[in-house]
Design an enzyme around this catalytic site. Structure first.
Site, short mmCIF file in Angstrom:
data_model
loop_
_atom_site.label_atom_id
_atom_site.label_comp_id
_atom_site.label_asym_id
_atom_site.label_seq_id
_atom_site.Cartn_x
_atom_site.Cartn_y
_atom_site.Cartn_z
N ASP A 11 -8.55 76.53 -6.34
CA ASP A 11 -9.45 75.41 -6.03
C ASP A 11 -9.62 74.60 -7.31
O ASP A 11 -9.17 75.02 -8.38
CB ASP A 11 -10.82 75.97 -5.55
CG ASP A 11 -11.82 74.86 -5.26
OD1 ASP A 11 -11.43 73.87 -4.62
OD2 ASP A 11 -12.98 74.98 -5.68
N SER A 12 -10.32 73.50 -7.20
CA SER A 12 -10.61 72.69 -8.38
C SER A 12 -11.59 73.41 -9.31
O SER A 12 -11.78 72.98 -10.45
CB SER A 12 -11.23 71.36 -7.97
OG SER A 12 -12.48 71.60 -7.37
N TYR A 43 -11.89 67.12 -7.77
CA TYR A 43 -10.69 66.55 -7.15
C TYR A 43 -11.08 65.45 -6.17
O TYR A 43 -10.34 64.52 -5.94
CB TYR A 43 -9.93 67.63 -6.37
CG TYR A 43 -9.07 68.55 -7.20
CD1 TYR A 43 -9.17 68.59 -8.60
CD2 TYR A 43 -8.14 69.39 -6.59
CE1 TYR A 43 -8.37 69.45 -9.34
CE2 TYR A 43 -7.33 70.23 -7.32
CZ TYR A 43 -7.45 70.27 -8.69
OH TYR A 43 -6.65 71.12 -9.41
N GLY A 44 -12.24 65.63 -5.57
CA GLY A 44 -12.62 64.83 -4.40
C GLY A 44 -12.85 63.36 -4.67
O GLY A 44 -12.92 62.57 -3.72
N CYS A 74 -9.18 74.97 -1.05
CA CYS A 74 -9.70 73.64 -1.37
C CYS A 74 -9.40 72.69 -0.22
O CYS A 74 -8.23 72.49 0.13
CB CYS A 74 -9.01 73.17 -2.65
SG CYS A 74 -9.43 71.48 -3.12
N ASN A 75 -10.43 72.13 0.36
CA ASN A 75 -10.24 71.19 1.49
C ASN A 75 -9.53 69.93 1.04
O ASN A 75 -8.73 69.36 1.78
CB ASN A 75 -11.59 70.79 2.07
CG ASN A 75 -12.26 71.94 2.79
OD1 ASN A 75 -12.13 72.08 3.99
ND2 ASN A 75 -12.98 72.77 2.06
N THR A 76 -9.87 69.47 -0.18
CA THR A 76 -9.30 68.22 -0.66
C THR A 76 -7.78 68.36 -0.79
O THR A 76 -7.02 67.51 -0.31
CB THR A 76 -9.94 67.85 -2.02
OG1 THR A 76 -11.36 67.91 -1.87
CG2 THR A 76 -9.53 66.48 -2.47
N GLU A 153 -20.76 73.41 -9.87
CA GLU A 153 -20.00 73.65 -11.10
C GLU A 153 -20.91 73.79 -12.32
O GLU A 153 -20.57 74.48 -13.27
CB GLU A 153 -18.99 72.51 -11.33
CG GLU A 153 -17.80 72.54 -10.39
CD GLU A 153 -16.82 73.69 -10.65
OE1 GLU A 153 -16.52 73.98 -11.81
OE2 GLU A 153 -16.36 74.29 -9.65
N CYS A 185 -16.03 71.55 2.31
CA CYS A 185 -15.65 71.64 0.90
C CYS A 185 -16.03 73.06 0.52
O CYS A 185 -17.14 73.52 0.82
CB CYS A 185 -16.44 70.64 0.06
SG CYS A 185 -16.27 70.92 -1.72
N THR A 186 -15.11 73.78 -0.12
CA THR A 186 -15.36 75.20 -0.35
C THR A 186 -16.49 75.45 -1.36
O THR A 186 -16.99 76.57 -1.48
CB THR A 186 -14.07 75.92 -0.83
OG1 THR A 186 -13.51 75.17 -1.91
CG2 THR A 186 -13.07 76.01 0.30
N HIS A 187 -16.89 74.41 -2.08
CA HIS A 187 -18.06 74.57 -2.95
C HIS A 187 -19.36 74.66 -2.14
O HIS A 187 -20.34 75.25 -2.61
CB HIS A 187 -18.20 73.37 -3.91
CG HIS A 187 -17.30 73.41 -5.10
ND1 HIS A 187 -15.95 73.17 -5.01
CD2 HIS A 187 -17.55 73.65 -6.41
CE1 HIS A 187 -15.41 73.25 -6.24
NE2 HIS A 187 -16.38 73.54 -7.09
#
Ligand code: DGL
Length: 275
Positions: A11-12, A43-44, A74-76, A153, A185-187
């Site tokens: 992921d980012s 990334y988004g 990561c969805n993005t 983050e 979004c995985t976050h």
């Protein structure tokens, strides 16, 4: 034995750890390598071309580590280049958008589904297309929530302002009367308790991690790649950011101390010593 090779996930930043946690729970015999590109999040809000370049840099890195499957946590990245990644690599490649859509369709009763994600994911319309491909009668309401990733983050989930920010962004879904909200979004599952308080218990929150891990299980088993005997599975974490930051926040989310090393993607010297 190929079945003993690790699963690769990325992921980012910390978001893909929500998928890792579910892999650990559903597939406790699997080894795993996770890469968080913390140095280059978010990334988004980047141009899709850049997300694509970063994604393939990471996937090439994971292939060099000898993984047997790659999960785009990561969805993005999934929205930008899943089909291309599937053509580029021989091993199975999974994304998070189809599993998340399937879970939402199972959950909804009213057929009114909200989707939140990064700007790139929402602009791509990947969820709405996938949901309506499966059931054209669904009504889908989407909204990008750019600050949410930064909140995770920088470890500000419990900060006093966070609730206000989340409220501001999600208010619209009350007016749209959705009964299901996809955390696209995985976050976002790392903010789930705040989102749940804002949305109330009438709205089901969908975290694609559970369904993604289920799909990983099915695909590995179909290909004879399930690790069926592994008394001591390992989990290796790699970050492009700082090791201490990843260890501190990552250990908190995973719930155990992590072994972390750093890699500079795009820097050939550190790639040579990374394996
Ligand atoms: N966690 C990622 C996703 O699922 C990306 C977040 C970001 O870096 O913007 O889309």
């Amino acid at each position: 034995m190929p079945s003993q090779l690790p699963i690769g996930c990325f992921d980012s930043g910390f978001g893909g750890l929500t998928v890792v946690k579910e892999i650990m729970r559903q597939l406790p015999q699997e080894n795993l390598i996770y890469l968080g590109d913390n140095n280059r999040y978010p990334y988004g809000s980047r141009p899709p071309e850049e997300v694509r370049a970063f994604t393939f840099e990471i996937m090439d890195f994971l292939v060099r580590q000898g993984v047997k499957m790659i999960i785009m946590g990561c969805n993005t990245a999934t929205a930008v280049c899943l089909p291309e990644a599937r053509q580029r690599y021989k091993m199975p490649v999974l994304g998070v958008i189809t599993p998340g859509s399937r879970a939402a369709i199972t959950a909804t009763r009213s057929g009114r589904i909200g989707v939140i994600g990064t700007e790139v994911t929402i602009r791509s319309d990947a969820y709405a297309r996938e949901l309506q491909r499966i059931n054209p009668r669904l009504e889908v309401f989407s909204k990008a929530c750019p600050p949410f990733v930064h909140i995770v983050e920088t470890d500000e989930v419990e900060a006093p302002l966070t609730m206000e920010v989340v409220q501001d962004y999600l208010q619209v879904f009350h007016d749209q009367r959705v009964d299901t909200l996809i955390l696209g979004c995985t976050h976002y599952p790392l903010l789930q308790h705040v989102i749940a308080r804002v949305m109330g218990n009438q709205v089901q929150l969908i975290n694609s991690a559970e369904e993604t891990a289920r799909e990983a299980n099915t695909v590995l088993s179909e290909r004879g790649l399930l690790n069926e005997s592994n008394p001591a599975p390992y989990y290796h974490y790699v970050t492009t950011g700082t090791v201490d930051h990843f260890r501190t926040i990552g250990s908190k989310w995973i719930g155990q101390p992590l072994t972390v090393r750093r890699v500079d993607l795009g820097d050939s010297e550190s790639q040579a010593t990374a394996g």
